[in-house]
Design a protein around this motif. Structure first.
Motif, PDB file in Angstrom:
ATOM      1  N   LEU A 217     -26.008 -35.477 -31.732  1.00  0.00           N
ATOM      2  CA  LEU A 217     -27.071 -35.484 -30.733  1.00  0.00           C
ATOM      3  C   LEU A 217     -26.707 -34.513 -29.612  1.00  0.00           C
ATOM      4  N   ALA A 218     -27.686 -33.737 -29.164  1.00  0.00           N
ATOM      5  CA  ALA A 218     -27.455 -32.802 -28.060  1.00  0.00           C
ATOM      6  C   ALA A 218     -27.975 -33.383 -26.749  1.00  0.00           C
ATOM      7  N   LEU A 219     -27.244 -33.146 -25.684  1.00  0.00           N
ATOM      8  CA  LEU A 219     -27.684 -33.458 -24.330  1.00  0.00           C
ATOM      9  C   LEU A 219     -27.927 -32.142 -23.611  1.00  0.00           C
TER      10      LEU A 219
ATOM     11  N   ALA B 113     -23.622 -34.834 -27.232  1.00  0.00           N
ATOM     12  CA  ALA B 113     -23.688 -36.126 -26.562  1.00  0.00           C
ATOM     13  C   ALA B 113     -23.070 -37.238 -27.384  1.00  0.00           C
ATOM     14  N   ALA B 114     -23.276 -37.206 -28.699  1.00  0.00           N
ATOM     15  CA  ALA B 114     -22.741 -38.234 -29.597  1.00  0.00           C
ATOM     16  C   ALA B 114     -22.784 -37.693 -31.017  1.00  0.00           C
ATOM     17  N   GLY B 115     -21.731 -37.959 -31.777  1.00  0.00           N
ATOM     18  CA  GLY B 115     -21.657 -37.487 -33.155  1.00  0.00           C
ATOM     19  C   GLY B 115     -21.754 -38.619 -34.156  1.00  0.00           C
ATOM     20  N   ASP B 116     -21.671 -38.240 -35.427  1.00  0.00           N
ATOM     21  CA  ASP B 116     -21.667 -39.212 -36.529  1.00  0.00           C
ATOM     22  C   ASP B 116     -22.884 -40.127 -36.510  1.00  0.00           C
ATOM     23  N   LEU B 117     -24.044 -39.555 -36.242  1.00  0.00           N
ATOM     24  CA  LEU B 117     -25.301 -40.291 -36.284  1.00  0.00           C
ATOM     25  C   LEU B 117     -26.042 -39.915 -37.558  1.00  0.00           C
ATOM     26  N   LEU B 118     -26.536 -40.916 -38.274  1.00  0.00           N
ATOM     27  CA  LEU B 118     -27.218 -40.673 -39.540  1.00  0.00           C
ATOM     28  C   LEU B 118     -28.712 -40.502 -39.303  1.00  0.00           C
TER      29      LEU B 118
ATOM     30  N   PRO C 101     -22.428 -40.806 -15.814  1.00  0.00           N
ATOM     31  CA  PRO C 101     -22.682 -39.696 -14.908  1.00  0.00           C
ATOM     32  C   PRO C 101     -23.206 -38.469 -15.652  1.00  0.00           C
ATOM     33  N   GLU C 102     -24.165 -37.782 -15.049  1.00  0.00           N
ATOM     34  CA  GLU C 102     -24.797 -36.575 -15.592  1.00  0.00           C
ATOM     35  C   GLU C 102     -25.403 -36.813 -16.968  1.00  0.00           C
ATOM     36  N   GLY C 103     -25.784 -38.064 -17.242  1.00  0.00           N
ATOM     37  CA  GLY C 103     -26.474 -38.370 -18.478  1.00  0.00           C
ATOM     38  C   GLY C 103     -25.606 -38.519 -19.700  1.00  0.00           C
TER      39      GLY C 103
END
Length: 281
Positions: A128-130, A140-145, A176-178
């Motif tokens: 996921l990109a922020l 922003a977060a990895g390993d999401l299906l 902080p900062e999303g």
């Protein structure tokens, strides 16, 4: 079980990213390459054409519209006159970009497929990109299906994303900062493929089941409280209308371009619900 949905808008190819904004339902049409806005009487205005295939939508605090351009993996900004590049996230997104949730500060969380879905590749995790309001991007977060529809709670403290190919919703604290922290399971929804979703005032998430021809309402922990059946596959939902008690259901015969492109067989339908929408989008 709620009543059968009523017709709202027809003759679209594949709708996505429905958002209630300024008294109208905004949505992307993948294969007509347009961002549209529909008034409550069903009148549709083409807002802007996006050659790279539009998907997720959201707004900056100054009113500029952010649009995901799927194929070139960019977020574009529409100022009411022209499209501008907000950020190129091809260094983070490994495949087509899809849904996006924008917070009150203009930070955008952008998902991507993670693999070539239409080309038949094996399922692979995505990152996921922020995107910060100034247009800088980070992971922003990895390993999401297949991160797909997502919501931000009304207090702005929690981000919840549907992982389509894990059949679950995953929650994070918004730091902080999303930046996303404290990853955890919010609800398992076995047997369904969560797609576009929205949040309501009693903490439920309405979500489209991309393979079940239905929209469902789920609570934290996984209890399904309501179900609306649709004639076609349901790919996204949004709570809107003047009291945010109208559930808009975006449906289509399928999602592969060979099934829907150029045919105008997809549509948006509505059903009334008791609990109004809340939070973002």
């Amino acid at each position: 079980m709620l009543p059968s949905p009523e017709p709202f808008v027809g003759e679209i190819d594949f709708g996505e990213g429905p958002r209630w904004h300024d008294g109208r339902l905004w949505f992307s049409d993948f294969y007509q390459y347009s961002v549209n806005a529909a008034s409550l009487d069903g009148t549709v205005e083409v807002i802007v054409e996006v050659p790279g295939q539009p998907s997720g939508l959201g707004w900056m605090p100054n009113g500029d519209l952010l649009v995901v351009s799927m194929r070139d993996r960019r977020v574009l900004r529409y100022d009411g006159t022209a499209l501008h590049e907000h950020v190129d996230i091809s260094g983070i997104a490994t495949s087509l970009c899809n849904d996006m949730t924008v917070d009150a500060e203009g930070r955008a969380y952008v998902g991507n497929f993670g693999f070539d879905l239409h080309g038949g590749e094996d399922v692979a995790a995505a990152t996921l990109a922020l995107v910060q309001p100034d247009g800088t991007a980070e992971a922003a977060a990895g390993d999401l299906l297949f991160p797909n529809g997502a919501v931000i709670t009304p207090d702005g403290a929690t981000y919840i994303v549907g992982e389509s190919f894990a059949s679950q919703f995953t929650a994070f604290d918004i730091g902080p900062e999303g930046r996303l922290e404290n990853r955890r399971l919010w609800a398992a929804v076995p047997g369904t493929i969560p797609d576009g979703c929205c949040y309501d005032a009693e903490g439920g998430i309405w979500y489209a089941d991309a393979v079940g021809r239905a929209a469902l309402r789920v609570l934290e922990g996984g209890e399904i409280t309501h179900r609306v059946e649709t004639e076609l596959n349901c790919f996204a939902v949004m709570l809107g209308g003047d009291d945010r008690r109208t559930l808009f259901l975006v449906t289509a015969p399928g999602s592969h371009p060979d099934e829907v492109q150029g045919l105008g067989q997809a549509r948006i339908e509505t059903v009334r619900v008791e609990i109004p929408g809340a939070g973002l989008p």
